[in-house]
Design a protein around this motif. Structure first.
Motif, PDB file in Angstrom:
ATOM      1  N   THR A 264      -4.307  -7.813   5.526  1.00 28.60           N
ATOM      2  CA  THR A 264      -5.633  -8.476   5.218  1.00 28.60           C
ATOM      3  C   THR A 264      -5.643  -8.299   3.536  1.00 28.60           C
ATOM      4  O   THR A 264      -6.038  -9.371   3.803  1.00 28.60           O
ATOM      5  CB  THR A 264      -6.707  -7.620   5.494  1.00 28.60           C
ATOM      6  N   LYS A 265      -5.057  -7.764   3.131  1.00 28.57           N
ATOM      7  CA  LYS A 265      -4.808  -7.764   1.725  1.00 28.57           C
ATOM      8  C   LYS A 265      -3.596  -8.935   0.763  1.00 28.57           C
ATOM      9  O   LYS A 265      -3.820  -9.441  -0.352  1.00 28.57           O
ATOM     10  CB  LYS A 265      -4.927  -6.589   0.801  1.00 28.57           C
ATOM     11  N   GLY A 266      -3.053  -9.494   1.421  1.00 34.61           N
ATOM     12  CA  GLY A 266      -2.590 -10.268   1.308  1.00 34.61           C
ATOM     13  C   GLY A 266      -0.695  -9.535   1.162  1.00 34.61           C
ATOM     14  O   GLY A 266      -0.171 -10.583  -0.065  1.00 34.61           O
ATOM     15  N   TRP A 267      -0.523  -8.207   1.434  1.00 34.43           N
ATOM     16  CA  TRP A 267       0.662  -8.151   1.623  1.00 34.43           C
ATOM     17  C   TRP A 267       2.037  -9.145   1.780  1.00 34.43           C
ATOM     18  O   TRP A 267       1.625  -9.442   3.075  1.00 34.43           O
ATOM     19  CB  TRP A 267       0.749  -6.463   1.671  1.00 34.43           C
ATOM     20  N   ALA A 268       2.850  -8.869   1.416  1.00 34.98           N
ATOM     21  CA  ALA A 268       4.024  -9.682   2.008  1.00 34.98           C
ATOM     22  C   ALA A 268       4.908  -8.688   2.916  1.00 34.98           C
ATOM     23  O   ALA A 268       4.833  -7.797   3.133  1.00 34.98           O
ATOM     24  CB  ALA A 268       5.191 -10.373   0.968  1.00 34.98           C
ATOM     25  N   GLU A 269       5.540  -9.637   3.996  1.00 34.43           N
ATOM     26  CA  GLU A 269       5.664  -8.253   5.265  1.00 34.43           C
ATOM     27  C   GLU A 269       7.845  -7.646   4.655  1.00 34.43           C
ATOM     28  O   GLU A 269       7.918  -7.066   4.677  1.00 34.43           O
ATOM     29  CB  GLU A 269       5.973  -8.966   6.168  1.00 34.43           C
ATOM     30  N   ASP A 270       7.911  -8.563   3.444  1.00 30.21           N
ATOM     31  CA  ASP A 270       9.023  -8.338   3.353  1.00 30.21           C
ATOM     32  C   ASP A 270       9.308  -6.529   2.214  1.00 30.21           C
ATOM     33  O   ASP A 270       9.490  -6.020   1.407  1.00 30.21           O
ATOM     34  CB  ASP A 270       9.878  -8.782   2.951  1.00 30.21           C
ATOM     35  N   ARG A 271       7.678  -6.526   2.185  1.00 31.36           N
ATOM     36  CA  ARG A 271       7.326  -5.466   1.088  1.00 31.36           C
ATOM     37  C   ARG A 271       6.343  -3.794   1.681  1.00 31.36           C
ATOM     38  O   ARG A 271       6.225  -3.120   1.654  1.00 31.36           O
ATOM     39  CB  ARG A 271       6.106  -6.135   0.042  1.00 31.36           C
ATOM     40  N   LEU A 272       6.328  -4.051   2.780  1.00 31.07           N
ATOM     41  CA  LEU A 272       6.062  -3.242   3.838  1.00 31.07           C
ATOM     42  C   LEU A 272       6.881  -1.978   4.756  1.00 31.07           C
ATOM     43  O   LEU A 272       7.952  -3.239   5.473  1.00 31.07           O
ATOM     44  CB  LEU A 272       5.237  -3.970   5.068  1.00 31.07           C
ATOM     45  N   HIS A 273       6.870  -1.362   4.276  1.00 26.95           N
ATOM     46  CA  HIS A 273       8.505  -0.463   5.321  1.00 26.95           C
ATOM     47  C   HIS A 273       7.800   0.801   6.222  1.00 26.95           C
ATOM     48  O   HIS A 273       6.525   1.407   5.717  1.00 26.95           O
ATOM     49  CB  HIS A 273       9.043   0.095   4.471  1.00 26.95           C
ATOM     50  N   ARG A 274       8.122   0.846   7.232  1.00 25.30           N
ATOM     51  CA  ARG A 274       7.887   1.417   7.976  1.00 25.30           C
ATOM     52  C   ARG A 274       8.836   2.747   8.955  1.00 25.30           C
ATOM     53  O   ARG A 274       9.704   2.154   9.163  1.00 25.30           O
ATOM     54  CB  ARG A 274       6.547   0.780   8.938  1.00 25.30           C
TER      55      ARG A 274
END
Length: 316
Positions: A205-215
């Motif tokens: 929602t805040k505009g984070w790019a998917e390649d910066r999200l790790h899970r």
């Protein structure tokens, strides 16, 4: 396979025990990186994955934290009820499906409940390398939060924010924490599925790019299988076509036909059974592949995923 002994067992929080594992001859264990896990082979034939939560520079031991899950499929229950100091176990070498991006300028770490185990190891590594990071640790209550005292005594304690549901004034405001995303800042999250989804959705929602999200997921979300139907898979190497009934998994049916696909978690979390798809459209039910990888429809997890098309041709 590595034979280890439980050097110590400790109650870390309500329903959570830690197990310190070492070789019987005290020789060094294989090196590991932050975010790694090991497969633990239990005496009843179960194989379960547990994140390493000690400092990555330690070679004399592995430390895992295990939550006794009320919905346990046998793994955590067995460890809590039957494994004690002095017992021997067989484990795999460490694998890392949740690595740090060391080029990041800053890292934001989010842990929910037992999800602190890989996140704590990441914090240890980042602090050791003088990297910029902060850690948000969320739990239902203080008595259910493991390793809190270890965190408080750590060199990075001032970069840790602890949030308890029982203390409303400490609740995390994810939207505020994740405001103003930067291209060189990476996010890491582990914990219950609902917690992880909240953090990831807030970031998007805040505009984070998917390649910066790790899970990293510990368990797959519940899926309604009441409307599942049958389909067929074709073994590309032999041309054999095998029917998959509505109440059987692909990997189980293939095994009954003498086709063995390596498998571990049985939930589509670890990626051990990942298989290439040459034709057809998988019905992805895993938590391992990203949405972009699932959209390619060129691989799937036969331990839990099914098919949207009448036939899947598998590269086996």
């Amino acid at each position: 396979m590595i034979e280890v002994q439980v050097v110590s067992r400790k109650t870390e929080a309500q329903g959570i025990c830690s197990y310190e594992l070492a070789r019987l001859d005290e020789s060094p264990l294989p090196a590991f990186s932050a975010g790694s896990h090991i497969d633990v082979h239990l005496p009843d034939g179960l194989i379960r994955q547990y994140s390493l939560c000690n400092h990555p520079d330690e070679r004399h031991r592995y430390l895992i934290g295990v939550l006794r899950d009320p919905a346990s499929r046998g793994g955590s229950q067995h460890l809590h009820e039957q494994i004690n100091t002095g017992d021997r176990l067989h484990i795999s070498e460490p694998r890392n499906l949740f690595p740090l991006v060391h080029e990041a300028r800053r890292s934001l770490l989010f842990a929910g409940g037992i999800g602190i185990t890989p996140i704590l190891c990441m914090a240890e590594r980042l602090a050791h390398s003088n990297a910029d990071f902060e850690l948000h640790y969320c739990a239902r209550s203080s008595d259910r939060a493991a390793f809190v005292e270890r965190i408080r005594q750590s060199a990075f304690a001032d970069r840790v924010f602890v949030h308890f549901d029982e203390q409303p004034e400490t609740l995390m405001n994810a939207a505020q924490v994740l405001a103003n995303p930067q291209p060189d800042v990476h996010l890491y999250v582990c914990g219950p599925a609902g917690f992880m989804q909240h953090v990831l959705d807030s970031a998007r929602t805040k505009g984070w790019a998917e390649d910066r999200l790790h899970r990293e997921y510990f368990a797959a979300a519940a899926i309604d299988s009441s409307h599942d139907g049958s389909f067929s898979v074709k073994v590309a190497s032999s041309g054999q076509i095998i029917e998959i009934p509505a109440d059987k998994t692909v990997v189980a049916v293939l095994e009954s036909h003498g086709i063995d696909i390596p498998m571990s978690c049985e939930q589509g979390v670890c990626g051990t059974c990942l298989t290439n798809v040459l034709e057809g459209i998988p019905d992805h039910r895993d938590m391992f592949l990203t949405e972009e990888e699932q959209a390619c429809n060129n691989q799937f997890t036969p331990c839990c995923s099914r098919s949207k098309s009448p036939l899947l041709v598998l590269d086996i």
